[in-house]
Design a protein around this motif. Structure first.
Motif, PDB file in Angstrom:
ATOM      1  N   SER A 158       4.081  -7.310  -9.974  1.00 20.36           N
ATOM      2  CA  SER A 158       5.338  -7.169 -10.170  1.00 20.36           C
ATOM      3  C   SER A 158       5.381  -7.072 -11.632  1.00 20.36           C
ATOM      4  O   SER A 158       6.293  -6.261 -12.207  1.00 20.36           O
ATOM      5  N   VAL A 159       4.947  -7.825 -12.257  1.00 19.24           N
ATOM      6  CA  VAL A 159       5.139  -7.931 -13.907  1.00 19.24           C
ATOM      7  C   VAL A 159       4.371  -6.584 -14.453  1.00 19.24           C
ATOM      8  O   VAL A 159       5.095  -6.032 -15.303  1.00 19.24           O
ATOM      9  N   ALA A 160       3.234  -6.432 -13.923  1.00 22.16           N
ATOM     10  CA  ALA A 160       2.552  -5.214 -14.486  1.00 22.16           C
ATOM     11  C   ALA A 160       3.209  -4.021 -14.154  1.00 22.16           C
ATOM     12  O   ALA A 160       3.382  -3.095 -15.038  1.00 22.16           O
ATOM     13  N   VAL A 161       3.969  -3.707 -12.848  1.00 24.34           N
ATOM     14  CA  VAL A 161       4.555  -2.470 -12.872  1.00 24.34           C
ATOM     15  C   VAL A 161       6.047  -2.426 -13.514  1.00 24.34           C
ATOM     16  O   VAL A 161       6.387  -1.314 -13.811  1.00 24.34           O
ATOM     17  N   PHE A 181       4.040  -6.119   1.968  1.00 24.55           N
ATOM     18  CA  PHE A 181       3.879  -6.008   0.183  1.00 24.55           C
ATOM     19  C   PHE A 181       2.938  -4.844  -0.186  1.00 24.55           C
ATOM     20  O   PHE A 181       3.221  -4.136  -0.857  1.00 24.55           O
ATOM     21  N   GLN A 182       1.989  -4.321   0.614  1.00 21.60           N
ATOM     22  CA  GLN A 182       0.949  -3.342   0.483  1.00 21.60           C
ATOM     23  C   GLN A 182       1.671  -2.171   0.590  1.00 21.60           C
ATOM     24  O   GLN A 182       1.706  -1.224  -0.282  1.00 21.60           O
ATOM     25  N   LYS A 183       2.849  -2.047   1.577  1.00 17.45           N
ATOM     26  CA  LYS A 183       3.788  -0.879   1.448  1.00 17.45           C
ATOM     27  C   LYS A 183       4.579  -0.705   0.241  1.00 17.45           C
ATOM     28  O   LYS A 183       4.688   0.273  -0.473  1.00 17.45           O
ATOM     29  N   LYS A 184       5.027  -1.752  -0.174  1.00 16.72           N
ATOM     30  CA  LYS A 184       5.870  -2.043  -1.340  1.00 16.72           C
ATOM     31  C   LYS A 184       5.188  -1.528  -2.468  1.00 16.72           C
ATOM     32  O   LYS A 184       5.606  -0.676  -3.303  1.00 16.72           O
ATOM     33  N   CYS A 185       3.843  -1.794  -2.632  1.00 22.31           N
ATOM     34  CA  CYS A 185       3.022  -1.420  -3.674  1.00 22.31           C
ATOM     35  C   CYS A 185       2.524  -0.174  -3.734  1.00 22.31           C
ATOM     36  O   CYS A 185       2.676   0.685  -4.673  1.00 22.31           O
ATOM     37  N   LEU A 186       2.513   0.596  -2.703  1.00 21.52           N
ATOM     38  CA  LEU A 186       2.101   2.016  -2.412  1.00 21.52           C
ATOM     39  C   LEU A 186       3.293   2.911  -2.912  1.00 21.52           C
ATOM     40  O   LEU A 186       3.254   3.867  -3.449  1.00 21.52           O
ATOM     41  N   ILE A 189       3.525   2.820  -6.418  1.00 21.43           N
ATOM     42  CA  ILE A 189       2.546   3.568  -7.429  1.00 21.43           C
ATOM     43  C   ILE A 189       3.145   5.218  -7.117  1.00 21.43           C
ATOM     44  O   ILE A 189       2.964   5.927  -8.027  1.00 21.43           O
ATOM     45  N   ASN A 190       3.766   5.579  -5.837  1.00 20.25           N
ATOM     46  CA  ASN A 190       4.086   7.117  -5.671  1.00 20.25           C
ATOM     47  C   ASN A 190       5.366   7.309  -6.650  1.00 20.25           C
ATOM     48  O   ASN A 190       5.503   8.246  -7.138  1.00 20.25           O
ATOM     49  N   GLU A 191       6.149   6.178  -6.900  1.00 19.09           N
ATOM     50  CA  GLU A 191       7.342   6.390  -7.640  1.00 19.09           C
ATOM     51  C   GLU A 191       6.683   6.652  -9.232  1.00 19.09           C
ATOM     52  O   GLU A 191       7.334   7.416  -9.785  1.00 19.09           O
ATOM     53  N   PHE A 192       5.688   6.002  -9.547  1.00 21.17           N
ATOM     54  CA  PHE A 192       4.936   6.090 -10.864  1.00 21.17           C
ATOM     55  C   PHE A 192       4.535   7.449 -11.023  1.00 21.17           C
ATOM     56  O   PHE A 192       4.589   8.133 -11.948  1.00 21.17           O
ATOM     57  N   ARG A 193       3.841   7.928  -9.831  1.00 25.21           N
ATOM     58  CA  ARG A 193       3.347   9.212  -9.929  1.00 25.21           C
ATOM     59  C   ARG A 193       4.459  10.310 -10.159  1.00 25.21           C
ATOM     60  O   ARG A 193       4.249  11.389 -10.815  1.00 25.21           O
ATOM     61  N   ARG A 194       5.539  10.235  -9.203  1.00 23.66           N
ATOM     62  CA  ARG A 194       6.707  11.146  -9.498  1.00 23.66           C
ATOM     63  C   ARG A 194       7.338  11.168 -10.913  1.00 23.66           C
ATOM     64  O   ARG A 194       7.806  12.102 -11.346  1.00 23.66           O
ATOM     65  N   ARG A 195       7.136  10.224 -11.654  1.00 24.41           N
ATOM     66  CA  ARG A 195       7.678   9.950 -12.970  1.00 24.41           C
ATOM     67  C   ARG A 195       6.433  10.200 -14.033  1.00 24.41           C
ATOM     68  O   ARG A 195       6.828  10.061 -15.361  1.00 24.41           O
ATOM     69  N   GLY A 196       5.376  10.711 -13.642  1.00 21.13           N
ATOM     70  CA  GLY A 196       4.434  11.295 -14.524  1.00 21.13           C
ATOM     71  C   GLY A 196       3.732  10.177 -15.269  1.00 21.13           C
ATOM     72  O   GLY A 196       3.006  10.567 -16.500  1.00 21.13           O
ATOM     73  N   LYS A 197       3.531   9.130 -14.529  1.00 23.27           N
ATOM     74  CA  LYS A 197       2.759   8.056 -15.267  1.00 23.27           C
ATOM     75  C   LYS A 197       1.190   8.370 -14.863  1.00 23.27           C
ATOM     76  O   LYS A 197       0.829   8.961 -13.888  1.00 23.27           O
ATOM     77  N   THR A 198       0.305   7.672 -15.635  1.00 23.04           N
ATOM     78  CA  THR A 198      -1.125   7.859 -15.271  1.00 23.04           C
ATOM     79  C   THR A 198      -1.829   6.685 -14.706  1.00 23.04           C
ATOM     80  O   THR A 198      -1.372   5.307 -15.291  1.00 23.04           O
TER      81      THR A 198
END
Length: 450
Positions: A158-161, A181-186, A189-198
């Protein structure tokens, strides 16, 4: 497209000490006598990761994946070469890394966020979101030494993201925690991908890598074995894993059965047969001895059992859906007229998965040579991933055993598709119109095409 991470001619060496001293006194006395050898965890790594890409690092344990992530995150430094990074990096590489066990969860949020580059004001702004994501409202003011491993990783992730990094490094975190929690993490991750994060992450779940990665890097013995599109690299990696599993299972089979079987082509003497089968020959065929895994009256003897893959090579590791052949070597010490050969397959937890025999299949055995091989050819072995054991038997049609051999060998199944249950069924998905029964060809999916 601009580059987020560039790894240039990178190598990392560690020193391995052969003589491990136990005390400070021994270290001082024998410090110049310790045998040391160099271990190269990474060698000549060149990698360019574009901004906004999701990259998966795959490979066996010890291949250098975590070491590479630690160098990118500046936890470790390379022996040679360099890493160029463009943007803020957030890492989640080790469970609870950066946490102080005597601090509360709230205090560790501020501590961990400061390590990741957030100011106190920024952390206060994200504090509520961090706590809510970790689902630790009731425990946030308790020392983290009392947290479970799942609570640890939830708070760390949670802190990292919520640092809102440009580059996120993740090492096997999504394999920890409950399914919710694994589903929430995934989803994050998909939200980060949509926002153009590496995103660069280590994973052993090839289905996950296939789903979310744009690019895959396969490390082997500290070197890049292959890199490119996920499907191509993953298939090459799984082929190698399957090949090594075949070799391992074959070696284990030879160790466990090599001394209990006669060599192919060798005919045992009556004395050999008597000595070998003394422990399981019985006169009363109703109850086999509890101390052995073989029994029978010895008129027909199974001398060896082997398995072969679709290439005709002896193997004890198969991919789900591939052909498999079970070869039963036998000798008839006395002529018999009602001989039935059968097999049984059991999962390692004892579940009886499948059984059949020549009588069930109406395969009539009219005349057999006194010595030969009977094969059960399985067109598609559709068991799911796991360890399995094989039973084989030669018996009469009434079930009186000539030679019944339980758990005569072990084999394994691996799968590129993560179904659940016991077996993979051939199936497909179709979409039908409200008032029609015709298949919509553009909306059909069949698993055999995967």
């Amino acid at each position: 497209m601009s580059t987020a991470v560039e790894v240039i001619n990178l190598s990392k060496k560690f020193h391995l000490y052969q003589d491990r001293t136990q005390t400070l006194k021994e270290m001082i006395i024998f410090w110049n006598r310790q045998k040391m050898e160099d271990f190269w965890a990474l060698r000549d790594i060149n990698l360019s990761i574009p901004r906004g890409a999701t990259v998966g690092l795959i490979g066996r344990n010890g291949s250098g994946k975590s070491t590479l992530l630690k160098i990118i995150s500046r936890i470790l430094y390379p022996t040679t070469g360099e890493v160029k990074i463009n943007g803020r990096v957030s890492t989640l590489l080790e469970l609870g890394a950066g946490f102080h066990p005597d601090f509360t969860g709230r205090e560790n949020i501020f501590l961990n966020a400061s390590i990741l580059g957030l100011s106190r004001r920024e952390t206060e702004r994200h504090l509520r979101d961090i706590i809510d994501f970790a689902e630790l409202e009731e425990f946030i003011d308790n020392p983290v030494r009392n947290y479970s491993s799942g609570m640890y990783v939830r708070l760390g992730f949670s802190v990292a993201v919520h640092v809102d990094p440009d580059i996120l490094l993740v090492d096997e975190v999504m394999a920890v925690g409950d399914l919710a929690f694994q589903k929430k993490c995934l989803e994050k991750i998909n939200e980060f991908r949509r926002r153009g994060k590496t995103i660069i992450f280590v994973a052993h779940d090839m289905s996950l890598v296939q789903r979310i990665c744009d690019y895959v890097v396969w490390l082997e013995h500290g070197e890049i074995k292959a890199q490119g599109r996920p499907g191509e690299v993953i298939n090459r990696y799984l082929d190698l894993v399957a090949s090594r599993e075949e070799e391992r299972m074959l070696q284990e089979k030879e160790k466990s059965h090599g001394q209990s079987e006669w060599n192919e082509g060798e005919t045992p003497t009556d004395q050999d047969a008597g000595d070998k089968h003394e422990q399981y020959i019985i006169t009363d065929q109703t109850d086999p001895p509890a101390r052995t895994n073989r029994w029978g009256n010895h008129q027909v003897e199974i001398t060896a059992v082997k398995m072969f893959n679709h290439r005709g090579k002896e193997s004890y590791s198969f991919e789900c859906g591939q052909p498999a052949t079970i070869a039963i070597h036998y000798i008839m010490h006395k002529p018999v007229s009602d001989l039935v050969f059968g097999i049984g397959i059991f999962r390692d937890d004892g579940l009886h998965c499948y059984g059949t025999n020549t009588d069930i299949d109406h395969f009539e055995i009219e005349s057999l040579p006194p010595k030969g091989v009977v094969e059960c050819q399985i067109q598609s072995i559709h068991f799911l991933e796991g360890r399995y054991f094989l039973d084989v038997a030669a018996h009469t049609k009434e079930g009186i055993p000539y030679d019944y051999w339980t758990r005569c060998l072990e084999f394994s199944i691996f799968s590129r598709i993560k179904d659940v249950g016991v077996a993979r069924l051939e199936h497909g998905w179709v979409v039908l119109g409200n008032s029609e029964r015709a298949l919509l060809k553009n909306k059909i999916w069949r698993n055999k095409e995967q």
